[in-house]
Design a protein around this motif. Sequence first.
Motif, short mmCIF file in Angstrom:
data_model
loop_
_atom_site.label_atom_id
_atom_site.label_comp_id
_atom_site.label_asym_id
_atom_site.label_seq_id
_atom_site.Cartn_x
_atom_site.Cartn_y
_atom_site.Cartn_z
N ILE A 14 0.87 -1.18 0.00
CA ILE A 14 0.00 0.00 0.00
C ILE A 14 0.90 1.23 0.00
N LYS A 15 0.65 2.13 -0.95
CA LYS A 15 1.51 3.30 -1.12
C LYS A 15 0.83 4.57 -0.61
N GLN A 16 1.61 5.61 -0.45
CA GLN A 16 1.10 6.87 0.09
C GLN A 16 0.08 7.54 -0.82
N ASP A 17 0.09 7.24 -2.11
CA ASP A 17 -0.89 7.86 -3.02
C ASP A 17 -2.09 6.95 -3.30
N ASP A 18 -2.19 5.81 -2.64
CA ASP A 18 -3.30 4.89 -2.85
C ASP A 18 -4.59 5.39 -2.21
N HIS A 19 -5.70 5.03 -2.85
CA HIS A 19 -7.04 5.18 -2.29
C HIS A 19 -7.50 3.75 -2.03
N ALA A 57 -6.61 0.18 -4.43
CA ALA A 57 -6.28 -1.05 -3.71
C ALA A 57 -7.38 -1.39 -2.71
N MET A 58 -7.45 -2.66 -2.36
CA MET A 58 -8.38 -3.13 -1.33
C MET A 58 -7.62 -4.04 -0.38
N ARG A 77 -6.15 -7.65 -9.22
CA ARG A 77 -5.32 -8.84 -9.00
C ARG A 77 -4.88 -8.85 -7.54
N GLU A 78 -4.80 -10.05 -7.01
CA GLU A 78 -4.34 -10.21 -5.63
C GLU A 78 -2.82 -10.10 -5.61
N ILE A 79 -2.30 -9.39 -4.62
CA ILE A 79 -0.84 -9.24 -4.52
C ILE A 79 -0.38 -9.74 -3.16
N GLY A 80 0.78 -10.35 -3.15
CA GLY A 80 1.36 -10.83 -1.89
C GLY A 80 0.63 -12.00 -1.29
N LYS A 81 1.10 -12.40 -0.13
CA LYS A 81 0.49 -13.51 0.60
C LYS A 81 -0.66 -13.00 1.44
N ARG A 82 -1.59 -13.88 1.72
CA ARG A 82 -2.72 -13.53 2.58
C ARG A 82 -2.28 -13.49 4.05
N PHE A 83 -3.00 -12.73 4.83
CA PHE A 83 -2.73 -12.57 6.26
C PHE A 83 -3.81 -13.31 7.02
N TYR A 102 -5.68 -6.56 -2.77
CA TYR A 102 -5.97 -6.55 -4.21
C TYR A 102 -5.61 -5.17 -4.76
N ARG A 103 -5.03 -5.16 -5.94
CA ARG A 103 -4.66 -3.91 -6.60
C ARG A 103 -5.37 -3.82 -7.93
#
Length: 108
Positions: A14-19, A57-58, A77-83, A102-103
């Motif tokens: 998650i980036k600083q410019d994400d909604h 992102a979600m 698309r799903e990114i990274g591993k699930r928590f 998701y991104r």
Amino acid sequence: MLMSQAERFIAGKIKQDDHVIYAAQVYFAVKNTAAKAYYYNWYPAIMSGHEAASVTAMVIEPRTFGEMKAKLGGEWREIGKRFSYPVRRFPNRDLRMELAIYRRVPTS
């Protein structure tokens, strides 16, 4: 500074410019990182088309992904591993909950 599990989960994703549409479990981590944060349980129902299109992102439970995708539109698309984390909701019974990131896939 010690990072919480939620902060470690979203770090670098998650980036600083994400909604971001977020689940309650990651509220502080998302709110302190993203430009805008919207609670998934009620905000998508009242979003304008422009706001929905601005979501990048979600961070939500995978079981809610289909509903969120339908409300927001676009490809994801799903990114990274699930928590996965334990939740005690009933006496003497531990449940495990799961979050995924998701991104939105950019349109060309």
